[in-house]
Design an enzyme around this catalytic site. Structure first.
Site, PDB file in Angstrom:
ATOM      1  N   CYS A 171     -32.493 -27.492  16.679  1.00  0.00           N
ATOM      2  CA  CYS A 171     -33.092 -27.309  18.003  1.00  0.00           C
ATOM      3  C   CYS A 171     -32.266 -27.978  19.100  1.00  0.00           C
ATOM      4  O   CYS A 171     -31.631 -29.006  18.865  1.00  0.00           O
ATOM      5  CB  CYS A 171     -34.489 -27.888  18.021  1.00  0.00           C
ATOM      6  SG  CYS A 171     -35.544 -27.220  16.745  1.00  0.00           S
TER       7      CYS A 171
ATOM      8  N   ARG B  54     -25.384 -24.752  17.475  1.00  0.00           N
ATOM      9  CA  ARG B  54     -26.117 -25.660  16.595  1.00  0.00           C
ATOM     10  C   ARG B  54     -26.995 -24.911  15.607  1.00  0.00           C
ATOM     11  O   ARG B  54     -27.452 -25.492  14.629  1.00  0.00           O
ATOM     12  CB  ARG B  54     -26.999 -26.590  17.435  1.00  0.00           C
ATOM     13  CG  ARG B  54     -26.198 -27.478  18.362  1.00  0.00           C
ATOM     14  CD  ARG B  54     -27.123 -28.165  19.338  1.00  0.00           C
ATOM     15  NE  ARG B  54     -28.015 -29.062  18.656  1.00  0.00           N
ATOM     16  CZ  ARG B  54     -27.770 -30.346  18.435  1.00  0.00           C
ATOM     17  NH1 ARG B  54     -26.636 -30.859  18.842  1.00  0.00           N
ATOM     18  NH2 ARG B  54     -28.629 -31.102  17.830  1.00  0.00           N
TER      19      ARG B  54
ATOM     20  N   TRP C  49     -35.147 -23.982  16.001  1.00  0.00           N
ATOM     21  CA  TRP C  49     -34.828 -23.683  14.602  1.00  0.00           C
ATOM     22  C   TRP C  49     -36.114 -23.982  13.847  1.00  0.00           C
ATOM     23  O   TRP C  49     -36.519 -25.134  13.732  1.00  0.00           O
ATOM     24  CB  TRP C  49     -33.685 -24.577  14.142  1.00  0.00           C
ATOM     25  CG  TRP C  49     -33.057 -24.205  12.836  1.00  0.00           C
ATOM     26  CD1 TRP C  49     -32.040 -23.323  12.635  1.00  0.00           C
ATOM     27  CD2 TRP C  49     -33.381 -24.743  11.545  1.00  0.00           C
ATOM     28  NE1 TRP C  49     -31.704 -23.272  11.312  1.00  0.00           N
ATOM     29  CE2 TRP C  49     -32.512 -24.124  10.615  1.00  0.00           C
ATOM     30  CE3 TRP C  49     -34.315 -25.662  11.082  1.00  0.00           C
ATOM     31  CZ2 TRP C  49     -32.549 -24.408   9.250  1.00  0.00           C
ATOM     32  CZ3 TRP C  49     -34.353 -25.942   9.716  1.00  0.00           C
ATOM     33  CH2 TRP C  49     -33.480 -25.313   8.825  1.00  0.00           C
TER      34      TRP C  49
ATOM     35  N   ASN D  85     -37.647 -31.630  20.135  1.00  0.00           N
ATOM     36  CA  ASN D  85     -36.862 -31.639  18.899  1.00  0.00           C
ATOM     37  C   ASN D  85     -37.452 -32.696  17.978  1.00  0.00           C
ATOM     38  O   ASN D  85     -37.835 -33.763  18.455  1.00  0.00           O
ATOM     39  CB  ASN D  85     -35.408 -32.019  19.178  1.00  0.00           C
ATOM     40  CG  ASN D  85     -34.658 -30.923  19.898  1.00  0.00           C
ATOM     41  OD1 ASN D  85     -35.179 -29.836  20.120  1.00  0.00           O
ATOM     42  ND2 ASN D  85     -33.421 -31.218  20.279  1.00  0.00           N
ATOM     43  N   GLY D  86     -37.454 -32.422  16.690  1.00  0.00           N
ATOM     44  CA  GLY D  86     -37.983 -33.405  15.740  1.00  0.00           C
ATOM     45  C   GLY D  86     -39.242 -32.862  15.068  1.00  0.00           C
ATOM     46  O   GLY D  86     -39.554 -31.668  15.174  1.00  0.00           O
TER      47      GLY D  86
ATOM     48  N   GLU E 186     -15.038 -27.961  -1.287  1.00  0.00           N
ATOM     49  CA  GLU E 186     -15.047 -27.541   0.117  1.00  0.00           C
ATOM     50  C   GLU E 186     -14.770 -26.038   0.225  1.00  0.00           C
ATOM     51  O   GLU E 186     -15.400 -25.330   1.022  1.00  0.00           O
ATOM     52  CB  GLU E 186     -14.014 -28.366   0.898  1.00  0.00           C
ATOM     53  CG  GLU E 186     -13.842 -28.017   2.354  1.00  0.00           C
ATOM     54  CD  GLU E 186     -15.114 -28.121   3.192  1.00  0.00           C
ATOM     55  OE1 GLU E 186     -16.132 -28.624   2.701  1.00  0.00           O
ATOM     56  OE2 GLU E 186     -15.087 -27.631   4.328  1.00  0.00           O
TER      57      GLU E 186
ATOM     58  N   LYS F 188     -17.425 -23.300   1.793  1.00  0.00           N
ATOM     59  CA  LYS F 188     -17.069 -22.377   2.876  1.00  0.00           C
ATOM     60  C   LYS F 188     -17.420 -20.949   2.483  1.00  0.00           C
ATOM     61  O   LYS F 188     -17.978 -20.190   3.258  1.00  0.00           O
ATOM     62  CB  LYS F 188     -15.568 -22.436   3.206  1.00  0.00           C
ATOM     63  CG  LYS F 188     -15.048 -23.681   3.852  1.00  0.00           C
ATOM     64  CD  LYS F 188     -15.313 -23.800   5.337  1.00  0.00           C
ATOM     65  CE  LYS F 188     -16.597 -24.497   5.596  1.00  0.00           C
ATOM     66  NZ  LYS F 188     -16.657 -25.918   5.461  1.00  0.00           N
TER      67      LYS F 188
ATOM     68  N   GLU G 299     -21.200 -20.527   2.500  1.00  0.00           N
ATOM     69  CA  GLU G 299     -21.785 -20.642   3.839  1.00  0.00           C
ATOM     70  C   GLU G 299     -21.606 -19.379   4.661  1.00  0.00           C
ATOM     71  O   GLU G 299     -22.540 -18.935   5.307  1.00  0.00           O
ATOM     72  CB  GLU G 299     -21.093 -21.780   4.617  1.00  0.00           C
ATOM     73  CG  GLU G 299     -21.603 -23.153   4.337  1.00  0.00           C
ATOM     74  CD  GLU G 299     -20.864 -24.199   5.165  1.00  0.00           C
ATOM     75  OE1 GLU G 299     -21.537 -25.051   5.735  1.00  0.00           O
ATOM     76  OE2 GLU G 299     -19.615 -24.162   5.242  1.00  0.00           O
TER      77      GLU G 299
ATOM     78  N   HIS H 162     -16.786 -27.424 -20.602  1.00  0.00           N
ATOM     79  CA  HIS H 162     -18.137 -27.931 -20.830  1.00  0.00           C
ATOM     80  C   HIS H 162     -19.188 -27.039 -20.186  1.00  0.00           C
ATOM     81  O   HIS H 162     -20.272 -27.494 -19.859  1.00  0.00           O
ATOM     82  CB  HIS H 162     -18.251 -29.366 -20.317  1.00  0.00           C
ATOM     83  CG  HIS H 162     -17.309 -30.297 -21.007  1.00  0.00           C
ATOM     84  ND1 HIS H 162     -17.459 -30.653 -22.325  1.00  0.00           N
ATOM     85  CD2 HIS H 162     -16.170 -30.887 -20.577  1.00  0.00           C
ATOM     86  CE1 HIS H 162     -16.467 -31.461 -22.678  1.00  0.00           C
ATOM     87  NE2 HIS H 162     -15.666 -31.606 -21.631  1.00  0.00           N
TER      88      HIS H 162
ATOM     89  N   LYS I 231     -25.644 -26.041  12.655  1.00  0.00           N
ATOM     90  CA  LYS I 231     -24.443 -26.873  12.772  1.00  0.00           C
ATOM     91  C   LYS I 231     -24.795 -28.340  12.633  1.00  0.00           C
ATOM     92  O   LYS I 231     -24.054 -29.120  12.057  1.00  0.00           O
ATOM     93  CB  LYS I 231     -23.802 -26.601  14.139  1.00  0.00           C
ATOM     94  CG  LYS I 231     -22.544 -27.398  14.420  1.00  0.00           C
ATOM     95  CD  LYS I 231     -21.405 -26.890  13.573  1.00  0.00           C
ATOM     96  CE  LYS I 231     -20.111 -27.633  13.799  1.00  0.00           C
ATOM     97  NZ  LYS I 231     -19.240 -27.492  12.610  1.00  0.00           N
TER      98      LYS I 231
HETATM   99  C1  G6P Z   1     -24.314 -28.879   8.299  1.00  0.00           C
HETATM  100  C2  G6P Z   1     -23.102 -28.093   8.764  1.00  0.00           C
HETATM  101  C3  G6P Z   1     -21.897 -28.490   7.925  1.00  0.00           C
HETATM  102  C4  G6P Z   1     -21.679 -29.980   7.984  1.00  0.00           C
HETATM  103  C5  G6P Z   1     -22.939 -30.760   7.589  1.00  0.00           C
HETATM  104  C6  G6P Z   1     -22.804 -32.232   7.905  1.00  0.00           C
HETATM  105  O1  G6P Z   1     -24.665 -28.482   7.023  1.00  0.00           O
HETATM  106  O2  G6P Z   1     -23.332 -26.705   8.635  1.00  0.00           O
HETATM  107  O3  G6P Z   1     -20.743 -27.835   8.430  1.00  0.00           O
HETATM  108  O4  G6P Z   1     -20.643 -30.336   7.122  1.00  0.00           O
HETATM  109  O5  G6P Z   1     -24.055 -30.286   8.340  1.00  0.00           O
HETATM  110  O6  G6P Z   1     -22.723 -32.387   9.291  1.00  0.00           O
HETATM  111  P1  G6P Z   1     -22.044 -33.591  10.029  1.00  0.00           P
HETATM  112  O7  G6P Z   1     -22.192 -33.252  11.488  1.00  0.00           O
HETATM  113  O8  G6P Z   1     -22.818 -34.817   9.654  1.00  0.00           O
HETATM  114  O9  G6P Z   1     -20.634 -33.668   9.604  1.00  0.00           O
END
Ligand code: G6P
Length: 608
Positions: free
Chosen positions: A2, A27, A73, A99-100, A481, A485, A488, A504, A603
């Site tokens: 949010c 975000r 959100w 927000n929250g 990572e 990606k 995601e 394993h 985000k």
């Molecule tokens: C969300 C984002 C990721 C990010 C993670 C941690 O899941 O989509 O891209 O790595 O949060 O966020 P931060 O801002 O703490 O790195």
């Protein structure tokens, strides 16, 4: 997640609020709304979907100079117009963006309903405008204070009143809020990114504070009564590079290509090849402090956790200080033992991730020393830690993190160099590593200019039901990572395993043609990973090999060969992650995904 924007001043409030919301789109959100004061009435407009839907429902110009806006959100209640913010009391005299999460909203709701209030949404937030209205007897600050004293939970709230045409109230408990200072106008936002077009001068609200924002005055009070401690006015970081997407189709691609500059910015002034050392001013640790460290623990979520894993391996491997990385949400909730002579590093791009912030507080409450490795200047984690390193990636807009990862890893390598210099590393070896670090941006640039047959690998991936990433040592978090990606943004089922674990379990998943992305740079694990590649190849897997240029054996074993530049074995994550970022991007593009705003993700994850 949010986002909140608020404006009071001489401009037309509608366009300013919409512009702010557009800057918060990255975000992640599912609906948007504004409340503006027109004449003596609050006009509320809300729409499901993108800010552009909201903009289309509004006139180009409004006659308002005061308003608040929100991107939602969904947490409590589905994605509907009625659940979108701002919410108002029954007579539309008070509007609130929040927000929250309010933990005790159900009890409050039942009590208000018993008093005759009819709710129009399923949200936790709606209790706030009704409560504020109930307590309002001409003093808006008092009404907000009383309302907030009834709620438990987290909030960043913005409130406007139909009776007060020059006033926004903002209050914070656990969700960030920043006040932007202008000339004859002032702003509020949950993220300073919303304000950069209008002002660079900001103050950050602390938990338990309330801001009284008028066009020509800002006062900060304690929610519990009285004035707040004086705030220093801070300057926002300059915006690096081109604003917007520039020549690129997506922010993600732009951010991938910004990595030579963002890594260079992270290194600038910090790595000293002549002295064979590094300096991180914000760490406030003398060589004696570094020498006394018994352990280093790195904490983060998502991509930041993966950067932490790379950091932990490099710290322990090179500086010989026991080091580990842990997912912040697990760490904060397992009642961890905190080493008083240890160092904890909270890694976060946004600096607002609720679980990482929770982990910081857990360390602090037990007397431990925690520092931030953060991108967003002035963010909650940076301020809570009080010390640490800014990675200076510049704004990262795409949900899938790319340039923040390589800069986080760079910052952790700089720290490794500093720490290793107090213990294991000779001046000569330290100079060599420092020079290698300084050369990293050029290697990244060279790779991105000529990334190899990515499309061939994409063809294998988009046709696959499942894909596997594997690597050893620092290439294991890089594999994680890469898989993150691909999940995601392309939504392709995949997982990452240490190559030594293949036998394993995961090897059972392989069928003829299953893509296996093997990260096998020249380092001490090279030989063993090559034999793992042989094993999966023998089971019919198609190998997408990411290896150091000139490695003929790896090239021969790869069905698609993606060589990366030759770098110091410790620094390989800075180049091996690049093809993985491009693979995910191109696969998502081929599948027609919403690359910068993938489904269900945000985000900045500001709730637990
Ligand atoms: C969300 C984002 C990721 C990010 C993670 C941690 O899941 O989509 O891209 O790595 O949060 O966020 P931060 O801002 O703490 O790195």
């Amino acid at each position: 997640m949010c986002g909140i924007v608020g404006y009071v001043g001489h401009r037309d409030a509608g366009p300013v609020l919409l512009d702010g919301l557009r800057r918060l789109e990255y975000r992640g959100y599912d609906s948007a709304g504004v409340a503006i004061l027109e004449g003596e009435n609050l006009t509320i407009r809300r729409e499901v979907g993108q800010v552009s839907n909201l903009a289309a429902s509004m006139p180009e110009r409004t006659t308002s100079h005061l308003g608040i806006a929100h991107t939602r959100w969904a947490t409590h209640g589905g994605v509907t117009r009625a659940n979108a913010h701002p919410h108002a009391d029954t007579e539309h005299r008070v509007a609130v963006a929040h927000n929250g999460i309010l933990d005790n909203h159900q009890v409050i709701r039942r009590n208000l309903e018993a008093e005759g209030v009819v709710f129009r949404s399923d949200t936790d937030t709606e209790v706030l405008p009704h409560l504020i209205r109930k307590f309002y007897q001409g003093d808006p600050v008092e009404a907000l204070r009383r309302a907030l004293s009834e709620v438990r939970g987290t909030y960043g709230v913005a409130v406007v009143f139909a009776d007060h045409p020059d006033l926004i109230l903002a209050a914070r408990n656990g969700s960030p809020l920043v006040v932007g200072l202008g000339e004859g106008e002032n702003f509020i936002a949950s993220d300073s990114h919303a304000l950069v077009r209008y002002t660079r001068r900001v103050i950050y609200l602390e938990d338990g504070e309330l801001a009284v924002v008028k066009s020509d005055d800002v006062a900060t009070l304690r929610l519990s009564g009285g004035r707040a401690a004086p705030h220093t006015v801070e300057e926002l970081e300059p915006v690096y590079g081109v604003e917007g997407k520039g020549e690129f189709a997506h922010y993600m691609l732009k951010e991938i290509h910004e990595q030579p500059e963002s890594i260079a910015r992270c290194l600038r002034g910090r790595v000293l090849p002549e002295e064979g050392n590094a300096r991180l001013g914000g760490f406030e640790m003398s060589p004696r402090d570094l020498l006394a460290l018994s352990r280093v623990q790195l904490l983060g979520c998502g991509t930041s956790f993966h950067a932490g894993l790379v950091g932990a391996l490099s710290i322990e491997g090179l500086a010989r200080v026991p080091s580990s990385a842990e997912i912040a949400s697990e760490f904060r909730s397992r009642n961890p033992v905190i080493a008083s002579d240890g160092l904890y590093l909270a890694i976060s791009q946004s600096g607002e991730t609720a679980d990482t912030l929770g982990a910081v507080k857990e360390v602090q409450v037990k007397g431990g020393r925690v520092m931030g490795v953060v991108n967003v200047v002035g963010s909650s984690i940076a301020r809570s830690c009080g010390a640490g390193v800014y990675i200076h990636s510049g704004p990262e807009v795409a949900v899938a993190s790319t340039k923040a990862f390589t800069s986080q890893v760079t910052a952790l390598f700089i720290f490794t160099l500093m720490l290793a210099r107090t213990r294991t590393l000779s001046p000569h070896d330290a100079s060599r590593l420092a020079r290698a670090l300084m050369e990293a941006p050029e290697h990244v640039r060279a790779y991105l200019a000529s990334p190899g047959p990515i499309q061939e690998a994409v063809r294998l991936l988009v046709a696959a039901r499942y894909a596997l990433f594997m690597g050893r040592g620092v290439s294991w978090p890089v594999a994680m990572e890469g898989a993150l990606k691909l999940k995601e943004i392309a939504y392709i089922p995949c997982e990452a395993y240490p190559a030594g674990e293949m036998k394993h379990g995961p090897i059972a998943m392989l069928e003829k043609g299953t893509p296996v992305i093997a990260i096998v740079p020249q380092d001490e694990h090279h030989e063993r990973t090559l034999s793992n590649i042989q094993e999966v190849k023998a089971r019919g897997a198609s190998i997408i090999g990411i290896f150091t240029r000139g490695d003929e054996e790896a090239e021969r074993l790869s069905d698609v060969a993606l060589p990366v530049p030759v770098v110091d074995p410790l620094l390989t994550p800075l180049v091996t992650v690049l093809p993985l970022q491009l693979l995910a991007y191109q696969a998502a593009l081929a599948l027609g995904r919403d690359i910068d705003r993938p489904r269900n993700l945000a985000k900045s994850v500001t709730v637990e």
